[in-house]
Design an enzyme around this catalytic site. Sequence first.
Site, PDB file in Angstrom:
ATOM      1  CG  ASN A   9      -1.750   1.225   1.375  1.00 24.79           C
ATOM      2  OD1 ASN A   9      -1.838   2.015   0.436  1.00 24.79           O
ATOM      3  ND2 ASN A   9      -2.383   1.397   2.527  1.00 24.79           N
ATOM      4  CD1 TRP A  10       3.665   1.146  -2.802  1.00 24.26           C
ATOM      5  CD2 TRP A  10       3.591   2.237  -4.751  1.00 24.26           C
ATOM      6  NE1 TRP A  10       4.436   0.448  -3.704  1.00 24.26           N
ATOM      7  CE2 TRP A  10       4.407   1.098  -4.914  1.00 24.26           C
ATOM      8  CE3 TRP A  10       3.401   3.078  -5.862  1.00 24.26           C
ATOM      9  CZ2 TRP A  10       5.027   0.775  -6.117  1.00 24.26           C
ATOM     10  CZ3 TRP A  10       4.009   2.766  -7.067  1.00 24.26           C
ATOM     11  CH2 TRP A  10       4.823   1.620  -7.191  1.00 24.26           C
ATOM     12  CE  LYS A  11       0.057   3.231   4.786  1.00 27.77           C
ATOM     13  NZ  LYS A  11       0.061   3.371   6.232  1.00 27.77           N
ATOM     14  CD  GLU A 166      -3.683  -2.900   7.237  1.00 30.44           C
ATOM     15  OE1 GLU A 166      -2.565  -3.103   6.749  1.00 30.44           O
ATOM     16  OE2 GLU A 166      -4.335  -1.868   7.007  1.00 30.44           O
ATOM     17  N   GLY A 172       2.356   1.839  10.848  1.00 28.51           N
ATOM     18  CA  GLY A 172       3.281   2.960  10.701  1.00 28.51           C
ATOM     19  C   GLY A 172       3.975   3.339  12.006  1.00 28.51           C
ATOM     20  CB  SER A 212       5.161  -2.186  11.985  1.00 32.00           C
ATOM     21  OG  SER A 212       4.726  -0.874  12.239  1.00 32.00           O
ATOM     22  N   GLY A 233       2.677  -1.445   4.287  1.00 34.98           N
ATOM     23  CA  GLY A 233       2.731  -0.005   4.035  1.00 34.98           C
ATOM     24  C   GLY A 233       4.162   0.440   3.777  1.00 34.98           C
TER      25      GLY A 233
HETATM   26  C1  PEP Z   1      -0.906  -0.095   6.166  1.00 40.43           C
HETATM   27  O1  PEP Z   1      -1.046   1.116   6.188  1.00 40.43           O
HETATM   28  O2  PEP Z   1      -1.749  -0.827   5.608  1.00 40.43           O
HETATM   29  C2  PEP Z   1       0.275  -0.643   6.826  1.00 40.43           C
HETATM   30  C3  PEP Z   1       0.275  -1.909   7.138  1.00 40.43           C
HETATM   31  O3  PEP Z   1       1.303   0.237   7.068  1.00 40.43           O
HETATM   32  P1  PEP Z   1       2.736  -0.111   7.707  1.00 40.43           P
HETATM   33  O4  PEP Z   1       3.203  -1.387   7.088  1.00 40.43           O
HETATM   34  O5  PEP Z   1       3.590   1.060   7.350  1.00 40.43           O
HETATM   35  O6  PEP Z   1       2.503  -0.254   9.179  1.00 40.43           O
END
Ligand code: PEP
Length: 249
Positions: A9-11, A166, A172, A212, A233
């Site tokens: 997920n590049w957001k 999640e 994050g 994470s 993410g």
């Molecule tokens: C996400 O936003 O879906 C996510 C899992 O982010 P991260 O891996 O950065 O925690």
Amino acid sequence: MRSQIVAGNWKSNLNFQEAKSLLAELSQLKKDFPKDVQVAIACPFPYLGAFLNESDGIHLSAQNSSANDFGAFTGEVHPEMLMSMGIDHVIIGHSERRSMFGDNNEVVAQKVKRAVNAGMHVFFCCGEGLEHRDENAHFDWVKMQIESALFDLDETAMKQIVIAYEPIWAIGTGRTASAEQAQEMHEAIRSWLKEEFSEECANNTSILYGGSCKPSNAKEIFAQKDVDGGLIGGASLKAEDFNAIIHSF
Ligand code: PEP
């Protein structure tokens, strides 16, 4: 049988040149991706069309789609628009959309329904905040999110759903759920699917962990029996890290 999936997920990151370079790096690596792992990247809307012909072997996903019908909804992207371009994956219910953009359970349910009706595969996100976990209310919270968005679907539509668990406190933050914490929630989710739909639905629905997840912890998390991969993410923004996670099964 359920699929093993790693979705990035590049957001709202990367300008177009940076995004193109990252995709090019992944394209170089993809010949060595394990054959039984499906790989997806959810990139910002404007890049989806541009990447269609360059992403062979990597599913492209939107990060959101509209709860509304076609019409006067400025800024909204209808799932049928995506489908008509060949984009057939979408993330719905991400905690960032829930907390910052008004995607409450009702809106999320409507978005899921519209996307599924349009024929899309949906990465449906759910997960509790730290306050729910501290109160030991995390199972009830996640069950309620799943119930409100998915239990109105029929079993055929459920084939288009991938669930991403999640925990918000792990997104994050660098703080990962332990492999045991991930497993116990994934197992509970599978049991709810069995109760509401069928054993077949429970066994065939992929459930991803997100929060994470990185090369150093993916192996242990993916080794859990009810974890079918990850929604990634931050670590999806580096080809090397994302590639290492893809190879973590
Ligand atoms: C996400 O936003 O879906 C996510 C899992 O982010 P991260 O891996 O950065 O925690």
